[in-house]
Write a protein that holds these residues in place. Sequence first.
Motif, PDB file in Angstrom:
ATOM      1  N   UNK A  73       0.838  -1.208   0.000  1.00 41.73           N
ATOM      2  CA  UNK A  73       0.000   0.000   0.000  1.00 41.73           C
ATOM      3  C   UNK A  73       0.870   1.254   0.000  1.00 41.73           C
ATOM      4  N   UNK A  74       1.938   1.219   0.762  1.00 41.93           N
ATOM      5  CA  UNK A  74       2.849   2.361   0.828  1.00 41.93           C
ATOM      6  C   UNK A  74       3.511   2.604  -0.525  1.00 41.93           C
ATOM      7  N   UNK A  75       3.938   1.532  -1.198  1.00 40.22           N
ATOM      8  CA  UNK A  75       4.573   1.684  -2.508  1.00 40.22           C
ATOM      9  C   UNK A  75       3.610   2.278  -3.520  1.00 40.22           C
ATOM     10  N   UNK A  76       2.348   1.836  -3.497  1.00 39.60           N
ATOM     11  CA  UNK A  76       1.347   2.378  -4.424  1.00 39.60           C
ATOM     12  C   UNK A  76       1.091   3.851  -4.118  1.00 39.60           C
ATOM     13  N   UNK A  77       0.947   4.184  -2.838  1.00 36.93           N
ATOM     14  CA  UNK A  77       0.649   5.562  -2.450  1.00 36.93           C
ATOM     15  C   UNK A  77       1.779   6.514  -2.816  1.00 36.93           C
ATOM     16  N   UNK A  78       3.023   6.067  -2.672  1.00 36.04           N
ATOM     17  CA  UNK A  78       4.165   6.964  -2.882  1.00 36.04           C
ATOM     18  C   UNK A  78       4.665   6.973  -4.317  1.00 36.04           C
ATOM     19  N   UNK A  79       4.521   5.853  -5.032  1.00 34.76           N
ATOM     20  CA  UNK A  79       5.130   5.745  -6.354  1.00 34.76           C
ATOM     21  C   UNK A  79       4.159   5.344  -7.453  1.00 34.76           C
ATOM     22  N   UNK A  80       2.914   5.049  -7.101  1.00 32.33           N
ATOM     23  CA  UNK A  80       1.944   4.617  -8.102  1.00 32.33           C
ATOM     24  C   UNK A  80       1.878   3.112  -8.215  1.00 32.33           C
ATOM     25  N   UNK A  81       0.785   2.599  -8.799  1.00 28.72           N
ATOM     26  CA  UNK A  81       0.589   1.140  -8.845  1.00 28.72           C
ATOM     27  C   UNK A  81       1.650   0.389  -9.627  1.00 28.72           C
ATOM     28  N   UNK A  82       2.299   1.027 -10.594  1.00 33.01           N
ATOM     29  CA  UNK A  82       3.312   0.319 -11.383  1.00 33.01           C
ATOM     30  C   UNK A  82       4.618   0.112 -10.623  1.00 33.01           C
ATOM     31  N   UNK A  83       4.686   0.602  -9.389  1.00 31.41           N
ATOM     32  CA  UNK A  83       5.861   0.338  -8.553  1.00 31.41           C
ATOM     33  C   UNK A  83       5.749  -0.996  -7.842  1.00 31.41           C
ATOM     34  N   UNK A  84       4.625  -1.682  -8.046  1.00 24.04           N
ATOM     35  CA  UNK A  84       4.375  -2.978  -7.421  1.00 24.04           C
ATOM     36  C   UNK A  84       4.328  -4.036  -8.518  1.00 24.04           C
ATOM     37  N   UNK A  85       4.760  -5.243  -8.214  1.00 27.52           N
ATOM     38  CA  UNK A  85       4.733  -6.313  -9.219  1.00 27.52           C
ATOM     39  C   UNK A  85       4.615  -7.668  -8.544  1.00 27.52           C
ATOM     40  N   UNK A  86       4.022  -8.604  -9.277  1.00 26.62           N
ATOM     41  CA  UNK A  86       4.012 -10.015  -8.901  1.00 26.62           C
ATOM     42  C   UNK A  86       4.692 -10.806 -10.013  1.00 26.62           C
TER      43      UNK A  86
END
Length: 890
Positions: A78-91
Amino acid sequence: MSIQTTCPYCGVGCGLLADGDGTISGDPLHPANFGRLCSKGAALGDTLALDGRLHEPMIHRQPATWDEALDLIARRFSQAVAEHGPDAVALYVSGQLLSEDYYVANKLMKGFVGSANIDSNSRLCMASSVAGHIRAFGEDVVPGCYEDIDETDLAVLVGSNTAWCHPVLFQRLAAARQTRGTRVVVIDPRRTASCEIADLHLALRPGADAALFAGLLRYLSDHGMCNNDWITGRTTGFDAALSIAPSLAEAAAITDLPADELARFYEWFAGTQRAVTLYSQGVNQSSSGTDKVNAIINCHLATGRLGRPGMGPFSLTGQPNAMGGREVGGLANQLAAHMNFSASADIDRVRRFWGAPHMAARPGLKAVDLFEAVCAGRIKALWILGTNPAASVPRAQQVRAGLARCPFVVVSDCWPTDTTALADVVLPAAGWGEKDGTVTNSERRISRQRAFRLPPGAARPDWWMLTEVARRMGWGDAFSYQRSSDIFREHAALSAFENDGAGRRMFDIGGLAALSDADYDRLEPVQWPVPRTCERRRADSPRLFASDGGRFATEDGRAHFVPTRWLPPVERPDEDWPLLLNTGRLRDQWHTMTRTGEVPRLMRHQDEPVLTLHPVDGRRYGVSDGALVRIESRHGATLIRVMLSAEQRPGEVFAPMHWTDRFSSTGPVDRLVSAATDPISGQPELKATVVRLSAVPVLWWGLLLRRSELAMPADMYWSRVPIEAGHAFTLAGREELPGGSRLDDWVDSLLTRPARSELISYSDAGRGVFRYASLVDGRLDACLFVDAHRTSLPGREGLAGRLGAAVEGAGRIGLLAGAAAGGPSTAAERIVCTCFAVGLDVLQRAIADRGMTSVADIGAALRAGTNCGSCIPELNAILREVQPDESTPA
C-alpha cells in the motif's frame, strides 16, 4: 482409498492415484496418460519427504506469525502504491500454481492494485506460442488433442526432445509408429533421444525454423498442394505470407541442410493429409519465436490440416499449469478469460464483473523487462510466488543484484531457494499433494489436483495468502473466498460473462460455473470450451476449427496467415565468441531441482551439469571427455565439466538448465544467457547465446561423502548429489593442496568433524594421494579421497553404502582403500532405467551375454523400459552399440 490427482511436472497433465501410504501410481482412467508415467512422475513418492521444507513465515530471516507477515506485506504494498503509483508494485508467478492461485493473483494486481505488472515464468517457455495463436486464430487456443498423435500418419517434432521432456506423449507416438506406420521427422540442431524413432532428422542451423517452414509453404504452393477452397473460404493473408517465402534452395542455404533431405521432408508433408506438428521450447525460446510459431501454423492453414483427426499444429506445454495461467490472465499483456488490453470493451467488461476500483488499462512489464525494472529501482515492492528467478531468468547474476537492492521482496515457496535467500519476507507455501484446485494441460483439458495430505507446519495455499493480503489492503468484499471451489466458480462465470454473438470468445467454461462444492470435488477431466449450452458438464471439445465449419476468434472470423521472414539470432558467433550455447532440459530433472534434485535415483542418469560439445571442438580447444573448462559469455562465466558427443553440431554447445548453486559450483546456466527477447511475445532467447571456452588445468580430483550437507568453499569446482545416507561431492582443484597444518585445517573444513570424532587417514604426497575418514561413535560420518588422477578415485556407489555403518578392525584399512560395503569398490554406474535402477554396465553385459536383440528382450529379463518408457530410446542405442549387426529398435 486412492485419491485422484494430477502430476505437478510437465504440461502433459498426467492423472495420478495417491494412496494413503504415499504410493503414487498412474491413473489408468485419466485420458492424458491412461496410467503411464515418466521417470519423474514414477518417483513422485520419493519427493514427499518434508526435510528442508519451509514451515513458518520469516521476516528478515527471523520466524514470524502469519498476521505479522501479512500485515507487513499489505502495509509495504500500500505504501509503494501511495508513494510511487501502482506500477511500482509487481508479482512474478509460476506455471506451478493452480488456476485458483493464479486467478486471485491476477485479480488483485490488475483489478485492485491497478497495475498489469504480473507476469509468469511461463513467459520463459510458452509466450511465443500464445502470441502466434492469437495472431493466427484470434485467441490463445491449441486446436487439437492427444488423440491426434495416435491417429497421425506424419509426426513432425520441432524444437522438442519429446522423448525426455514429454515422455508419455512420446510413447504414444512410438506406439503409433509401430501400429500404423506413422512417419516421424525430428527438426532439431541436436541429435536427441527423440531421434531414436525418427525416419528423418533435420539438424538445421539454430534459429532457422521460420525459414524451413516458410520454405515449406512455398513448396506446397508451387506443387499445387494447397487447399484453395479452405484458403479462400476460411483464411486471409495467404498471398502476403507466400510473397516472402523462400524457395527450397534458399531455405536449404539458410537452414544449412542438404537440399535433398529438405525436399524429402517437404514431399512427405505435402503428400500426407494426416500430419501433426509438435513443437516446444526450441521454437518458443527465441528472439523470433512468434514468427516460428506462425510459420508452422501457416503450413497447416494452407493445407486445411487442423480440426480433424491426426492433424494440426500442436504446442507442447512445458509446465503443468502454464495454460491454466493463461486462461486466468496470468501474463502481463493479457486480461482474464482470454480478454485483451487491445479492446476497451474487454477492459470495461472485466472491471464491471470484478467491481474493480482501479482496473489496469494497459499491459504491464513482461518477465525480462520486469526484472530490468527491479534492477533499475522502478519496482519498489515485488512478490514472487512458486518460482526461482535468481536461477532461471536470463542474466541471473544481474537479477540477483536487483533483488538484493529492491526495497521490499516477498517470496512464497515450499523450499529455500536462491531467490528466498534474497527476500525480506519468506512465506511457506503448500506444495503438491497439499493443495486443492485445477490445472489445464496442453490439450485444453482441465483436471483436478486434489490434496491427499496436510501441509507441514504453518504452510498455506498461495490463493489464501493473496486473499489475506487483499483483505488487509481494504478489498475484503471482493476477496471473500473460503475455499478453492469459490474461486473456480468465479473464474468459470467470468469466462461466460457477456460471451456471445459474433465476437464470442472460445475460452468458455460457463457450464462449470454452477458446480456445487461436491460437484467440484468430483469434477472429472474435461476439455474446454464447456459453455452453459452444453447438455453435459463434461462434454469434451477435443478439436477446434473443423474444416467443415467453425468460426475463428478473429474480428473477421477467419484464420490469419502471417508473413514470416527469417531473422538470425540476436547474438551470432564471431572470432571473439566462436561458439553458440543452447540450454535445455534433461530427462529426470525438473526446473531448478527443488523437487527432483534431492531424489537419489533421479540423479543417477546424469549426476552433474556437463557441457556437451562436438569432438571436433574438443580437439580445437584441447579438452578431453570429462575435462573441466571455463565457459564465458558477455553476461557471465562459470566452470563446467565437458562431455564430447557427435550429437552436437560443430560450433555449438549444450548445457542443462537445472543446476543451481545448491547443487554445483557451476550454478545456474542462465547466468550466461542473453536477455534478448522476441519483440512480440517478450520471450527470451534461451537457445542461442555466443560463448567462448578454455581448458582449465586440474591439479587434483576429489570425492567427498558426508551424512550432512555442506556449504562448499568457493575456491574449487564441486558438484553434489544426494545418496541414500547423505551426500556425495565431486571435487576438482585448480590450485595445489595446502601443506602442513593448513592441509589439516582444509580437511577438517570438508569433514566438519564433531569433537568426539576419530580421524583415520592415509597419504602419499609423492603420488598426490590423500584419504581420510571421520568416525563418530565408531560409525562412518564422512570420508574424503583426493587423487591427482580422476580415474584413480574409488567408486562412489559402493562407498555410499558405508555411510553411517560401523567401521571396525580391518574394515578401516579397506575403507581407506576405497572398498565398498560387502566387496570391492566399483565406479559409479550410470543408471539408464530410473524406474528399476538398471545401469549401463548391467545392460551391456546382459545384452552381450544373452544375445538380446530388442527392447522387449531387455524388458523381459531386466524390466528396463517396461514402466514409463522414458529410457527406451537409450535402450535402443545401447542395443545398436552392443549388438550392431542384430539389434533392431523396439
